[in-house]
Scaffold this motif. Structure first.
Motif, mmCIF file in Angstrom:
data_model
loop_
_atom_site.group_PDB
_atom_site.id
_atom_site.type_symbol
_atom_site.label_atom_id
_atom_site.label_comp_id
_atom_site.label_asym_id
_atom_site.label_seq_id
_atom_site.Cartn_x
_atom_site.Cartn_y
_atom_site.Cartn_z
ATOM 1 N N TYR A 37 -0.914 -3.423 -5.090
ATOM 2 C CA TYR A 37 0.084 -4.042 -4.866
ATOM 3 C C TYR A 37 1.134 -4.219 -5.724
ATOM 4 C CZ TYR A 37 -3.635 -5.852 -1.794
ATOM 5 O OH TYR A 37 -4.577 -5.899 -0.868
ATOM 6 N N CYS A 38 2.643 -4.209 -5.409
ATOM 7 C CA CYS A 38 3.621 -4.369 -6.147
ATOM 8 C C CYS A 38 4.747 -5.339 -5.471
ATOM 9 C CB CYS A 38 4.351 -3.078 -6.294
ATOM 10 S SG CYS A 38 5.746 -3.108 -7.634
ATOM 11 N N GLY A 39 5.032 -6.322 -6.096
ATOM 12 C CA GLY A 39 6.026 -7.253 -5.519
ATOM 13 C C GLY A 39 7.536 -6.675 -5.585
ATOM 14 N N PRO A 58 16.352 9.537 -11.763
ATOM 15 C CA PRO A 58 15.668 8.898 -10.593
ATOM 16 C C PRO A 58 15.014 7.780 -11.305
ATOM 17 C CG PRO A 58 14.351 11.072 -11.012
ATOM 18 C CD PRO A 58 15.426 10.978 -11.794
ATOM 19 N N MET A 59 14.774 6.804 -10.438
ATOM 20 C CA MET A 59 14.188 5.501 -10.805
ATOM 21 C C MET A 59 13.242 5.077 -9.963
ATOM 22 S SD MET A 59 16.040 1.806 -10.979
ATOM 23 C CE MET A 59 17.489 2.171 -11.998
ATOM 24 N N VAL A 60 12.138 4.710 -10.451
ATOM 25 C CA VAL A 60 11.196 4.129 -9.537
ATOM 26 C C VAL A 60 10.828 2.864 -10.158
ATOM 27 C CG1 VAL A 60 8.530 4.116 -9.025
ATOM 28 C CG2 VAL A 60 9.790 6.274 -9.693
ATOM 29 N N PRO A 61 11.498 1.818 -9.199
ATOM 30 C CA PRO A 61 11.390 0.301 -9.484
ATOM 31 C C PRO A 61 10.056 -0.355 -9.542
ATOM 32 C CG PRO A 61 13.130 0.702 -7.768
ATOM 33 C CD PRO A 61 11.996 2.031 -7.944
ATOM 34 N N GLY A 62 9.907 -1.621 -9.754
ATOM 35 C CA GLY A 62 8.522 -2.289 -9.480
ATOM 36 C C GLY A 62 8.217 -2.714 -10.813
ATOM 37 N N HIS A 63 8.246 -4.131 -10.888
ATOM 38 C CA HIS A 63 7.360 -4.787 -12.214
ATOM 39 C C HIS A 63 6.494 -6.070 -11.941
ATOM 40 C CE1 HIS A 63 11.493 -6.978 -12.755
ATOM 41 N NE2 HIS A 63 10.720 -7.577 -11.979
ATOM 42 N N GLU A 64 5.888 -6.181 -10.710
ATOM 43 C CA GLU A 64 5.132 -7.139 -10.191
ATOM 44 C C GLU A 64 3.883 -6.391 -9.644
ATOM 45 O OE1 GLU A 64 8.115 -10.602 -8.988
ATOM 46 O OE2 GLU A 64 7.269 -9.455 -7.486
ATOM 47 N N ILE A 65 2.909 -5.885 -10.600
ATOM 48 C CA ILE A 65 1.785 -5.011 -10.381
ATOM 49 C C ILE A 65 0.441 -5.478 -10.217
ATOM 50 C CG2 ILE A 65 0.930 -2.610 -11.173
ATOM 51 C CD1 ILE A 65 3.708 -1.808 -12.244
ATOM 52 N N GLY A 130 6.386 0.045 -10.485
ATOM 53 C CA GLY A 130 5.279 -0.074 -9.636
ATOM 54 C C GLY A 130 5.204 0.385 -8.200
ATOM 55 N N TYR A 131 6.422 0.746 -7.737
ATOM 56 C CA TYR A 131 6.337 1.475 -6.145
ATOM 57 C C TYR A 131 5.668 2.966 -6.643
ATOM 58 C CZ TYR A 131 10.552 -1.638 -5.462
ATOM 59 O OH TYR A 131 11.294 -3.122 -5.225
ATOM 60 N N SER A 132 4.430 2.855 -6.855
ATOM 61 C CA SER A 132 3.855 3.954 -6.978
ATOM 62 C C SER A 132 2.136 4.081 -6.921
ATOM 63 C CB SER A 132 4.198 4.562 -8.374
ATOM 64 O OG SER A 132 3.955 3.672 -9.623
ATOM 65 N N ASN A 133 1.470 4.894 -6.957
ATOM 66 C CA ASN A 133 0.241 4.864 -6.913
ATOM 67 C C ASN A 133 -0.718 4.560 -8.214
ATOM 68 O OD1 ASN A 133 0.696 7.417 -7.775
ATOM 69 N ND2 ASN A 133 -1.291 8.244 -7.186
ATOM 70 N N ASN A 134 -0.058 4.771 -9.295
ATOM 71 C CA ASN A 134 -0.543 4.473 -10.499
ATOM 72 C C ASN A 134 0.374 4.104 -11.729
ATOM 73 O OD1 ASN A 134 0.230 7.093 -11.385
ATOM 74 N ND2 ASN A 134 -1.506 8.068 -10.773
ATOM 75 N N ARG A 340 8.667 -13.764 -0.829
ATOM 76 C CA ARG A 340 8.617 -12.436 -1.808
ATOM 77 C C ARG A 340 7.830 -11.302 -0.949
ATOM 78 N NH1 ARG A 340 11.563 -12.897 -6.621
ATOM 79 N NH2 ARG A 340 10.411 -11.801 -8.185
ATOM 80 N N PHE A 341 8.619 -10.318 -0.779
ATOM 81 C CA PHE A 341 8.086 -9.158 -0.316
ATOM 82 C C PHE A 341 6.948 -8.456 -1.322
ATOM 83 C CE2 PHE A 341 12.275 -8.602 1.921
ATOM 84 C CZ PHE A 341 11.639 -8.879 3.343
ATOM 85 N N VAL A 342 5.813 -7.871 -0.747
ATOM 86 C CA VAL A 342 4.928 -7.079 -1.558
ATOM 87 C C VAL A 342 4.604 -5.987 -1.018
ATOM 88 C CG1 VAL A 342 2.427 -7.435 -2.435
ATOM 89 C CG2 VAL A 342 4.038 -9.345 -2.514
ATOM 90 N N ILE A 343 4.569 -4.983 -1.557
ATOM 91 C CA ILE A 343 4.324 -3.549 -0.937
ATOM 92 C C ILE A 343 2.751 -3.354 -0.968
ATOM 93 C CG2 ILE A 343 4.510 -1.126 -1.111
ATOM 94 C CD1 ILE A 343 7.401 -1.936 -2.826
ATOM 95 N N ASP A 344 2.290 -2.879 0.050
ATOM 96 C CA ASP A 344 0.704 -2.715 0.183
ATOM 97 C C ASP A 344 0.967 -1.194 -0.104
ATOM 98 O OD1 ASP A 344 -1.808 -1.813 0.728
ATOM 99 O OD2 ASP A 344 -1.762 -2.664 2.695
#
Length: 350
Positions: A37-39, A58-65, A130-134, A340-344
């Motif tokens: 999950y990533c917020g 390019p930018m891959v955002p996400g810091h709630e991992i 963290g908008y990523s698989n690992n 808060r949105f959280v990505i599955d």
């Protein structure tokens, strides 16, 4: 190199889209994490659209991992394969300045390495979030997560949780204190939950009467509508501490007047334009102070996660598929999320 996939902003004016990239292979002191999950933080949107300047694409955002350890380096001692872990806003720092030595890596004199949009020390390339698989992170910046909590709800604790917990702890909030939280959003709703769990009498201050019932559901003992002059006047000299989460410019004097003698208001919202200058007279009249606060160090973030596990605290979230991230950004701009949105990450295709 480690093959990775995620969603990235290719430029500041284009929607995020599917992106294949490479991360470094785990070194001796690294932990490789499969992300569950990533917020979605408002700062993700600011950076993806280069609203603060300095964005690199390019930018891959996400810091709630939140995720599971998939691999550890030969010298890793704190984690093992299968552990549930988290990663917040930082993945490294200089580790030798005064602030790092004191456990305040977020204030590193040489600048901490952000989870994305920072230059990575190991490779010289940019960090991807963290908008990523690992993700691969040095073990000193990986955090333990209690499996007893809803893991999707834990993800926002890695930013929204620690951003509100750190000033509450720094200013010594405890049972018997009267605390106000300004603004009911991603940060504000965590501020209410945490202050209440610390034993404080909590008041939510909001511009919107429609948020009264939700504020009380979250734990607020009282609610003040800031547009109501009578309510604001009646609350003068009441609070020991005010946590101000609002990220748009506003008159700080309106809230400073609510502080008791020696009371403090800490700002955690970062507006694009400065607040109007506060009145010195309002401050010196009762030895009040205004401060700012930025996330928390690694030890304090772990303390926050343990505190939340002890008290059963997670964020209120809306789970989304990663393919809807651009729609989520537009809804976030309208404050159309509780809270808060959280990505599955299971929705991320290879």
């Amino acid at each position: 190199m480690l093959k990775s996939v995620g969603y990235a902003a290719q430029t500041s004016d284009k929607p995020l889209q599917h992106f294949s990239f490479e991360r470094r292979e785990p070194g001796e002191q690294d932990v490789q994490i499969d992300i569950l999950y990533c917020g979605v933080c408002h700062s993700d949107l600011h950076l993806a659209r280069n609203e603060w300047g300095g964005s690199v694409f390019p930018m891959v955002p996400g810091h709630e991992i939140v995720g599971k350890v998939a691999k550890v380096g030969s010298k890793v001692t704190k984690f093992k394969v299968g552990d549930t872990v988290g990663v917040g806003c930082m993945v490294d720092s200089c580790k030798h300045c005064e602030n790092c030595d004191d456990g305040y890596e977020q204030y590193c004199d040489n600048g901490f390495i952000a989870t994305y949009n920072s230059e990575e020390k190991q490779t010289g390339g940019m960090t991807y979030g963290g908008y990523s698989n690992n993700i691969v992170v040095t073990e000193d910046f990986v955090l333990r997560v209690d499996d007893s909590l809803d893991l999707a709800g834990v993800a926002p604790l890695l930013c929204a949780g620690i951003t509100t917990y750190s000033p509450l702890r720094h200013w010594g909030v405890k049972a018997g204190h009267k605390v106000a939280v300004v603004g009911l959003g991603g940060l504000g709703h965590m501020g209410v939950k945490l202050a209440k769990a610390m034993g404080a009498e909590v008041t939510m201050i909001t511009t919107s009467p429609s948020k009264v019932s939700d504020a009380k559901r979250l734990g607020a003992d009282h609610v003040i509508i800031s547009k109501n002059e009578d309510e604001m006047k009646a609350a003068r000299n009441r609070f020991d501490f005010i946590l101000n989460t609002v990220a748009v410019p506003h008159n700080l004097d309106d809230y400073s007047n609510l502080l008791r003698r020696d009371g403090n208001m800490t700002l955690v919202g970062l507006p694009a334009e400065p607040h109007p200058s506060p009145s010195v007279g309002v401050l010196i009249g009762k030895r009040r102070s205004i401060a700012g606060s930025l996330i928390g160090g690694i030890a304090e973030t772990q303390e926050m996660l343990d505190f939340c596990a002890e008290h059963g605290i997670t964020a209120d979230i809306e789970m989304i598929d990663i393919s809807t991230i651009n729609d989520a950004y537009e809804r976030m701009l309208k404050s159309d999320v509780k809270y808060r949105f959280v990505i599955d990450m299971e929705t991320l295709s290879a």
